[in-house]
Motif scaffolding. Structure first.
Motif, PDB file in Angstrom:
ATOM      1  N   ARG A  48     -26.091  36.326 -51.659  1.00 45.77           N
ATOM      2  CA  ARG A  48     -26.814  37.590 -51.709  1.00 45.77           C
ATOM      3  C   ARG A  48     -27.237  37.881 -53.143  1.00 45.77           C
ATOM      4  NH1 ARG A  48     -25.840  43.138 -52.192  1.00 45.77           N
ATOM      5  NH2 ARG A  48     -23.614  42.789 -52.625  1.00 45.77           N
ATOM      6  N   VAL A  49     -28.506  38.233 -53.307  1.00 48.25           N
ATOM      7  CA  VAL A  49     -29.059  38.499 -54.635  1.00 48.25           C
ATOM      8  C   VAL A  49     -28.618  39.883 -55.099  1.00 48.25           C
ATOM      9  CG1 VAL A  49     -31.152  38.735 -56.013  1.00 48.25           C
ATOM     10  CG2 VAL A  49     -31.048  37.032 -54.173  1.00 48.25           C
ATOM     11  N   ILE A  50     -27.959  39.932 -56.265  1.00 47.52           N
ATOM     12  CA  ILE A  50     -27.507  41.223 -56.799  1.00 47.52           C
ATOM     13  C   ILE A  50     -28.203  41.581 -58.109  1.00 47.52           C
ATOM     14  CG2 ILE A  50     -25.257  41.116 -55.674  1.00 47.52           C
ATOM     15  CD1 ILE A  50     -24.096  40.186 -58.361  1.00 47.52           C
ATOM     16  N   GLY A  51     -28.973  40.653 -58.656  1.00 43.48           N
ATOM     17  CA  GLY A  51     -29.665  40.942 -59.900  1.00 43.48           C
ATOM     18  C   GLY A  51     -30.448  39.735 -60.373  1.00 43.48           C
ATOM     19  N   VAL A  52     -31.066  39.876 -61.539  1.00 41.68           N
ATOM     20  CA  VAL A  52     -31.828  38.789 -62.154  1.00 41.68           C
ATOM     21  C   VAL A  52     -31.535  38.780 -63.650  1.00 41.68           C
ATOM     22  CG1 VAL A  52     -34.129  37.934 -62.731  1.00 41.68           C
ATOM     23  CG2 VAL A  52     -33.695  38.861 -60.452  1.00 41.68           C
ATOM     24  N   HIS A 101     -39.951  40.008 -49.563  1.00 38.37           N
ATOM     25  CA  HIS A 101     -39.636  39.308 -48.319  1.00 38.37           C
ATOM     26  C   HIS A 101     -40.662  38.212 -48.039  1.00 38.37           C
ATOM     27  CE1 HIS A 101     -36.362  41.953 -47.294  1.00 38.37           C
ATOM     28  NE2 HIS A 101     -37.130  43.017 -47.494  1.00 38.37           N
ATOM     29  N   THR A 102     -40.298  37.281 -47.185  1.00 41.41           N
ATOM     30  CA  THR A 102     -41.153  36.126 -46.916  1.00 41.41           C
ATOM     31  C   THR A 102     -42.487  36.514 -46.285  1.00 41.41           C
ATOM     32  OG1 THR A 102     -40.024  35.823 -44.794  1.00 41.41           O
ATOM     33  CG2 THR A 102     -39.243  34.504 -46.650  1.00 41.41           C
ATOM     34  N   ASP A 103     -42.521  37.622 -45.525  1.00 39.44           N
ATOM     35  CA  ASP A 103     -43.743  37.987 -44.816  1.00 39.44           C
ATOM     36  C   ASP A 103     -44.653  38.909 -45.612  1.00 39.44           C
ATOM     37  OD1 ASP A 103     -42.115  40.179 -44.735  1.00 39.44           O
ATOM     38  OD2 ASP A 103     -42.339  40.561 -42.587  1.00 39.44           O
ATOM     39  N   ALA A 104     -44.316  39.171 -46.872  1.00 36.81           N
ATOM     40  CA  ALA A 104     -45.204  39.976 -47.720  1.00 36.81           C
ATOM     41  C   ALA A 104     -46.453  39.168 -48.042  1.00 36.81           C
ATOM     42  CB  ALA A 104     -44.495  40.369 -49.005  1.00 36.81           C
ATOM     43  N   THR A 105     -47.598  39.821 -48.107  1.00 32.77           N
ATOM     44  CA  THR A 105     -48.822  39.119 -48.486  1.00 32.77           C
ATOM     45  C   THR A 105     -48.790  38.798 -49.973  1.00 32.77           C
ATOM     46  OG1 THR A 105     -50.073  41.128 -49.030  1.00 32.77           O
ATOM     47  CG2 THR A 105     -50.100  40.398 -46.720  1.00 32.77           C
ATOM     48  N   VAL A 123     -37.082  35.737 -53.353  1.00 33.83           N
ATOM     49  CA  VAL A 123     -37.505  35.982 -51.975  1.00 33.83           C
ATOM     50  C   VAL A 123     -36.240  36.063 -51.133  1.00 33.83           C
ATOM     51  CG1 VAL A 123     -38.916  35.169 -50.058  1.00 33.83           C
ATOM     52  CG2 VAL A 123     -39.610  34.669 -52.415  1.00 33.83           C
ATOM     53  N   VAL A 124     -36.076  37.183 -50.425  1.00 30.55           N
ATOM     54  CA  VAL A 124     -34.828  37.424 -49.701  1.00 30.55           C
ATOM     55  C   VAL A 124     -35.107  37.768 -48.243  1.00 30.55           C
ATOM     56  CG1 VAL A 124     -33.668  38.229 -51.784  1.00 30.55           C
ATOM     57  CG2 VAL A 124     -34.812  39.887 -50.300  1.00 30.55           C
ATOM     58  N   ASP A 125     -34.064  37.641 -47.412  1.00 30.66           N
ATOM     59  CA  ASP A 125     -34.173  38.055 -46.019  1.00 30.66           C
ATOM     60  C   ASP A 125     -33.726  39.513 -45.882  1.00 30.66           C
ATOM     61  OD1 ASP A 125     -31.397  38.082 -46.071  1.00 30.66           O
ATOM     62  OD2 ASP A 125     -31.164  36.263 -44.876  1.00 30.66           O
ATOM     63  N   ALA A 126     -33.599  39.983 -44.660  1.00 33.04           N
ATOM     64  CA  ALA A 126     -33.273  41.394 -44.428  1.00 33.04           C
ATOM     65  C   ALA A 126     -31.904  41.770 -44.975  1.00 33.04           C
ATOM     66  CB  ALA A 126     -33.340  41.695 -42.929  1.00 33.04           C
ATOM     67  N   GLU A 127     -30.999  40.800 -45.122  1.00 33.42           N
ATOM     68  CA  GLU A 127     -29.663  41.070 -45.648  1.00 33.42           C
ATOM     69  C   GLU A 127     -29.565  40.840 -47.144  1.00 33.42           C
ATOM     70  OE1 GLU A 127     -29.985  39.241 -42.616  1.00 33.42           O
ATOM     71  OE2 GLU A 127     -29.737  41.238 -41.749  1.00 33.42           O
ATOM     72  N   GLY A 128     -30.703  40.512 -47.778  1.00 32.29           N
ATOM     73  CA  GLY A 128     -30.694  40.278 -49.214  1.00 32.29           C
ATOM     74  C   GLY A 128     -30.265  38.885 -49.616  1.00 32.29           C
ATOM     75  N   MET A 129     -30.197  37.954 -48.661  1.00 32.49           N
ATOM     76  CA  MET A 129     -29.802  36.581 -48.960  1.00 32.49           C
ATOM     77  C   MET A 129     -30.983  35.809 -49.532  1.00 32.49           C
ATOM     78  SD  MET A 129     -26.652  36.727 -48.060  1.00 32.49           S
ATOM     79  CE  MET A 129     -26.066  35.030 -47.955  1.00 32.49           C
ATOM     80  N   LEU A 130     -30.715  35.009 -50.541  1.00 38.14           N
ATOM     81  CA  LEU A 130     -31.767  34.277 -51.245  1.00 38.14           C
ATOM     82  C   LEU A 130     -32.376  33.185 -50.368  1.00 38.14           C
ATOM     83  CD1 LEU A 130     -33.219  33.880 -53.993  1.00 38.14           C
ATOM     84  CD2 LEU A 130     -31.442  32.186 -54.537  1.00 38.14           C
ATOM     85  N   LEU A 131     -33.709  33.183 -50.263  1.00 39.64           N
ATOM     86  CA  LEU A 131     -34.438  32.170 -49.502  1.00 39.64           C
ATOM     87  C   LEU A 131     -35.340  31.318 -50.398  1.00 39.64           C
ATOM     88  CD1 LEU A 131     -35.588  34.343 -46.458  1.00 39.64           C
ATOM     89  CD2 LEU A 131     -33.629  32.775 -46.563  1.00 39.64           C
TER      90      LEU A 131
END
Length: 223
Positions: A48-52, A101-105, A123-131
């Motif tokens: 899960r992404v918590i920062g950069v 999110h992946t479906d953003a234009t 790029v993350v999913d609905a749970e904030g997991m890194l994709l």
């Protein structure tokens, strides 16, 4: 490339360099250098992404390492002074992470980058997991589309839609610049045609050169 509009999943990089929240300072510097990236996500748990953490977050340690700022300077630069003393990713990271999110234009991703002043987005999913991760360079990939592909899409989604009865319309594409020309019975839809053509991914600009049939009317220009 897929049909317009393209989305983040079409262009994102799926192999991502990341670190855990306890990563030490030197490890982060080494990782950025090894992988030639300017920023990387900070993860916890199963991803899960918590920062950069970016190069900008690391630089205050060098900039301020031998400085002795006065009280006013300390108050003005409290965030930088905190980063200069930080030694782990958790202490250095910008949080919460600016993500997408992946479906953003691609337009939505570009807008987020511009407004938030970042060069790449996890790029993350609905749970904030890194994709994956998407960078400015990734968003520019659409401009590598072959002119032939752009021309076919403009014919199919713009010309056939707006001018179904006008077979004399010419579509040309050169280095991403679309040219629409020919004779029209009704020139009113021309501005709409220009806007729709510009919305096709990979289009750099649109030029219209039309003549109204029977009226000696010529409409030309860049819309």
């Amino acid at each position: 490339m897929s049909e317009t509009p393209h989305i983040v999943s079409d262009v994102m990089t799926r192999t991502v360099v990341a670190v855990g929240r306890d990563a030490p300072f030197k490890e982060m510097v080494q990782t950025l250098r090894q992988w030639r990236v300017s920023a990387m996500p900070v993860l916890e748990g199963e991803g899960r992404v918590i920062g950069v953490v970016s190069e900008a977050d690391l630089l205050p340690k060098e900039e301020l390492r031998d400085s002795d700022p006065g009280r006013f300077e300390q108050l003005r630069r409290l965030p930088d002074l905190a980063k200069a003393r930080a030694v782990t990713a958790e202490e250095l990271m910008s949080s919460p992470a600016v993500s997408v999110h992946t479906d953003a234009t691609l337009a939505e991703a570009a807008r987020i980058m511009a407004v938030r002043g970042v060069k790449r987005l996890p790029v993350v999913d609905a749970e904030g997991m890194l994709l994956g991760i998407v960078s400015r360079a990734d968003l520019l990939k659409v401009f590598l589309r072959p002119d032939e592909d752009i021309e076919e899409e403009v014919r199919r989604t713009v010309v056939a839609y707006l001018f179904p009865g006008d077979s004399g319309i010419h579509v040309g594409v050169d280095e991403g610049v679309v040219t629409l020309s020919g004779q029209l019975r009704d020139t009113a839809p021309i501005p709409v045609a220009a806007r729709l053509a510009r919305a096709v991914e990979g289009v750099v600009d649109v030029e219209c050169h039309f003549r109204g049939v029977g009226r000696g009317e010529t409409t030309a220009g860049t819309f």
